[in-house]
Design a protein around this motif. Structure first.
Motif, PDB file in Angstrom:
ATOM      1  N   UNK A  43       1.931  -1.313 -10.609  1.00 14.46           N
ATOM      2  CA  UNK A  43       0.910  -0.529  -9.662  1.00 14.46           C
ATOM      3  C   UNK A  43       0.522  -0.495  -9.384  1.00 14.46           C
ATOM      4  N   UNK A  44       1.243  -1.285  -8.172  1.00 16.62           N
ATOM      5  CA  UNK A  44       1.381  -1.265  -6.303  1.00 16.62           C
ATOM      6  C   UNK A  44       1.397   0.019  -6.309  1.00 16.62           C
ATOM      7  N   UNK A  45       2.553   0.602  -6.216  1.00 13.74           N
ATOM      8  CA  UNK A  45       3.440   1.898  -5.901  1.00 13.74           C
ATOM      9  C   UNK A  45       2.313   3.018  -6.150  1.00 13.74           C
ATOM     10  N   UNK A  46       2.144   2.649  -7.649  1.00 19.36           N
ATOM     11  CA  UNK A  46       1.411   3.659  -8.780  1.00 19.36           C
ATOM     12  C   UNK A  46      -0.059   4.037  -7.578  1.00 19.36           C
ATOM     13  N   UNK A  47      -0.556   3.063  -7.047  1.00 22.21           N
ATOM     14  CA  UNK A  47      -1.843   3.002  -6.780  1.00 22.21           C
ATOM     15  C   UNK A  47      -2.276   3.649  -5.185  1.00 22.21           C
ATOM     16  N   UNK A  48      -0.312   4.190  -4.957  1.00 21.24           N
ATOM     17  CA  UNK A  48      -1.115   4.960  -3.513  1.00 21.24           C
ATOM     18  C   UNK A  48      -0.235   4.223  -2.175  1.00 21.24           C
ATOM     19  N   UNK A  89       7.689  -4.021  -1.872  1.00 20.15           N
ATOM     20  CA  UNK A  89       7.330  -2.906  -2.637  1.00 20.15           C
ATOM     21  C   UNK A  89       8.218  -1.958  -2.739  1.00 20.15           C
ATOM     22  N   UNK A  90      10.187  -1.981  -1.723  1.00 19.69           N
ATOM     23  CA  UNK A  90      11.825  -1.713  -1.761  1.00 19.69           C
ATOM     24  C   UNK A  90      12.364  -1.635  -3.096  1.00 19.69           C
ATOM     25  N   UNK A  91      11.362  -2.752  -3.844  1.00 19.27           N
ATOM     26  CA  UNK A  91      12.237  -3.075  -5.052  1.00 19.27           C
ATOM     27  C   UNK A  91      11.948  -1.932  -6.090  1.00 19.27           C
ATOM     28  N   UNK A  92      11.006  -1.004  -6.056  1.00 22.31           N
ATOM     29  CA  UNK A  92      10.693  -0.047  -6.751  1.00 22.31           C
ATOM     30  C   UNK A  92      11.410   0.864  -6.314  1.00 22.31           C
ATOM     31  N   UNK A  93      12.245   1.954  -7.285  1.00 19.64           N
ATOM     32  CA  UNK A  93      12.562   2.705  -7.255  1.00 19.64           C
ATOM     33  C   UNK A  93      12.694   3.442  -6.527  1.00 19.64           C
ATOM     34  N   UNK A  94      11.153   4.190  -7.547  1.00 17.72           N
ATOM     35  CA  UNK A  94      10.223   5.311  -6.769  1.00 17.72           C
ATOM     36  C   UNK A  94      10.283   4.915  -4.831  1.00 17.72           C
ATOM     37  N   UNK A  95       9.864   3.406  -4.566  1.00 14.60           N
ATOM     38  CA  UNK A  95       9.342   3.588  -2.929  1.00 14.60           C
ATOM     39  C   UNK A  95      10.683   3.340  -1.947  1.00 14.60           C
ATOM     40  N   UNK A  96      11.670   2.656  -2.548  1.00 19.69           N
ATOM     41  CA  UNK A  96      12.819   3.112  -1.914  1.00 19.69           C
ATOM     42  C   UNK A  96      13.481   4.253  -1.833  1.00 19.69           C
ATOM     43  N   UNK A  97      13.286   5.405  -2.939  1.00 22.92           N
ATOM     44  CA  UNK A  97      13.631   7.145  -2.619  1.00 22.92           C
ATOM     45  C   UNK A  97      12.608   7.303  -1.472  1.00 22.92           C
TER      46      UNK A  97
END
Length: 622
Positions: free
Chosen positions: A407-412, A440-448
């Motif tokens: 959710x944090x990554x989705x919030x931008x 946050x780097x554990x979230x795949x989208x953030x890592x990419x």
């Protein structure tokens, strides 16, 4: 107590005595609850002068109270109410008798006695009405009048008890100048006894006096706390003052000026020292402070309230109460653009940062729409606000589950974090932002997203090469090690300047995790041939590797130095292996192989075997 007593008069023959301060109270109501009557241009005709405090006290003790105690036991009508009044009258008699002889010269005591005299006279008149079988005015009217008089008397008894407990009536008047409206503020170098007397006097006036006296008492208290460099005065307020009474002034029903001054005083107590901060919390201060922040109070008052909240929530033992008081949405609203001054925003998000590690707070922060607010603060807040917002996100991501991280990554949150990392100059802000990105780097989208950002890795390289905080360098090394598999060779090549720094970090004994972080990051960069050449060309780095391989150097775990040497030996070419052999690496590897250190035997064979082939080739050719 010794007082000058006039000749006792029969109770029905007592002349009516006006108050010492007729502008402060009507006859039946207590001093602190009565609005002042309209000012008179001239005194009423034939009005007797007010009696001195000692004369009024003599009338009360010698005539009024004995007669009323007797009436309370013998009256027939409303007997239950009079029986309750008997206890109040007896307590009043005991308290007045316990007052020291010097009390009559104290203005608060004299004011109280002046209010007691007409109240007791009115009560005596009520006793005569209750003795009359006809009950003049009717039973209900009599019952109502008696309840009002009883309530008034109870409040006056409360004020008298407060004065006696404070101890200010027992002080020598010549030493303390009790006739002053408010005692003179002690100098910072004054003794603890002087400060204690002043504080007890101020709190007594704060609870008994009218609005003007309360404001003056608060102003003097604030002056003392403002000059409190060593926090001694705050500790005395916490131990000798009535902090609960101060907190009651934060209520919405209080006068706005009182609320403003009280918020300033509580903010001083909350930020001065741990002792005064704990008392402010233990007395229930967090709830009223949150209500002040949520109200339409003046900006300065809200700033003081949120400063106290931030200080209280910094204590781990107090932070949990924010959720219990429903304070999470209040703090979120204080962080929203346009909801207050930048100071309020910065302190409110700092308070959220303090409590974000608590499970109930994390859930409420996400559910109440706090994530978009934190992202806005990252994008447009001051450096302090950005730091607190980043640390708040770090707590949410570190202690929360995968859904919260997503959710944090989705919030931008990632893009403003990267922007702050690129533009900020302070190491503290870099540390906070990198913590959040790391979590946050554990979230795949953030890592990419991170792997596709050469600028991010250039920033990591700069943070490691710049020096400063070893923990910041370690965090940057962790990010390199974790994300390197998805990073392009060009990006890895651009990170060559940090290779020597990583070798140096591997020598760091404490904390031991730094060696592991640096070793993992270095191995991730050693997959590129140009980076291996960069390392072997640096004589200091080779010397450091040799020192770390020395079996006598027990502070260094041999796992990562051996792994780095093996990576160099496997892919560095003959020149690299020769350079390692000439430096004396083989001697240390031999001893490590005998000790069965993983990888040492293979590295030894790779280096020494190729050196033997090289020597034989040279001899054959010659």
């Amino acid at each position: 107590m010794s007082v000058r007593s006039p000749t006792p008069l029969p109770c029905d023959a007592l002349p009516p005595a006006p108050l010492l301060f007729p502008s402060l109270s009507p006859p039946l109501l207590p001093l602190r609850h009565s609005p002042p009557p309209p000012p008179m241009t001239s005194p009423p005709p034939h009005s007797p002068p007010p009696p001195a405090a000692s004369d009024a006290l003599g009338q009360i003790l010698q005539a009024l109270l004995p007669a009323l105690l007797l009436a309370a036991e013998s009256v027939k009508a409303l007997h239950a109410r009079w029986r309750a009044l008997h206890g109040t009258l007896l307590a009043l008699q005991t308290s007045l008798a316990a007052a020291p002889a010097s009390a009559v010269s104290h203005p608060l005591f004299a004011d109280l006695v002046a209010s007691l005299l007409p109240a007791l006279r009115s009560l005596h008149a009520l006793s005569a009405r209750c003795q009359d079988p006809a009950l003049p005015g009717g039973r209900l009217r009599l019952q109502s009048d008696l309840d009002i008089a009883s309530s008034s008397l109870s409040l006056l008894l409360h004020d008298l008890s407060l004065l006696l407990r404070s101890g200010i009536l027992s002080v020598d008047s010549s030493a303390s100048s009790p006739n002053a409206i408010v005692l003179q503020v002690p100098a910072p170098a004054a003794s603890r006894a002087d400060k204690s007397l002043f504080i007890r006097d101020a709190f007594a006036r704060l609870q008994i006096g009218g609005l003007d006296l309360k404001l003056k008492a608060l102003a003097s208290l604030l002056e003392l706390l403002a000059n409190d460099v060593a926090a001694e005065s705050a500790q005395i307020v916490a131990s000798d003052g009535d902090v609960a009474a101060l907190l009651r002034l934060l209520d919405a029903s209080s006068h706005s000026a009182l609320r403003d001054h009280a918020a300033a005083a509580v903010a001083h107590l909350a930020t001065a020292c741990a002792a005064s901060r704990k008392v402010a919390f233990d007395e229930g201060g967090l709830g009223p402070l949150l209500r002040v922040l949520d109200s339409g109070s003046a900006p300065a008052t809200r700033e003081r309230a949120v400063a106290a909240i931030e200080a209280i929530t910094a204590d781990v033992g107090s932070a949990w109460a924010v959720a219990a008081y429903g304070g999470v949405p209040i703090l979120i609203n204080a962080c929203r653009p346009g909801s207050g001054s930048p100071v309020v925003q910065a302190l409110a998000v700092a308070a959220l940062k303090n409590v974000a590690s608590i499970e109930d707070v994390r859930s409420a922060l996400v559910e109440e729409g706090g994530l978009p607010v934190l992202v806005d603060l990252l994008a447009s807040g001051s450096s302090d606000t950005q730091k607190s917002a980043a640390l708040c996100i770090w707590s949410l991501a570190s202690f929360g589950d995968h859904e919260t991280q997503y959710k944090i990554v989705q919030a931008g949150a990632l893009l403003p974090l990267l922007q702050v990392l690129h533009t900020a100059s302070g190491l503290d802000l870099h540390d906070a932002v990198l913590r959040a990105i790391h979590a946050l780097a554990v979230v795949p989208a953030a890592a990419r997203t991170l792997c596709l950002s050469p600028l991010f890795f250039a920033q990591l390289t700069d943070l490691m090469c710049r020096g400063g905080s070893i923990l910041l360098q370690q965090m940057a090394a962790d990010m390199v090690a974790e994300l390197a598999p998805g990073v392009s060779d060009d990006t890895k090549r651009c990170m060559a300047p940090c290779i020597c720094t990583l070798v140096k970090m591997m020598e760091t004994a404490k904390p031991a995790t730094v060696q592991e972080s640096a070793g993992r990051a270095l191995l991730a960069l050693m997959t590129l041939k140009s980076n291996r050449k960069e390392l072997i060309r640096d004589e200091k780095s080779v010397t450091r590797l040799l020192h770390m391989l020395d079996p006598r150097n027990e502070e260094i775990d041999k796992k990562y130095p051996v792994s780095v040497v093996l990576a160099l030996a496997m892919g560095g070419g003959n020149g690299t292996r020769r350079r390692l052999g000439d430096a004396g690496v083989c001697q240390h590897l031999q001893k490590l192989a005998e000790a069965e250190v993983p990888g040492s035997k293979k590295a030894l064979q790779r280096i020494s075997g190729n050196r033997l082939k090289s020597l034989l080739s040279r001899g054959w050719n010659s």
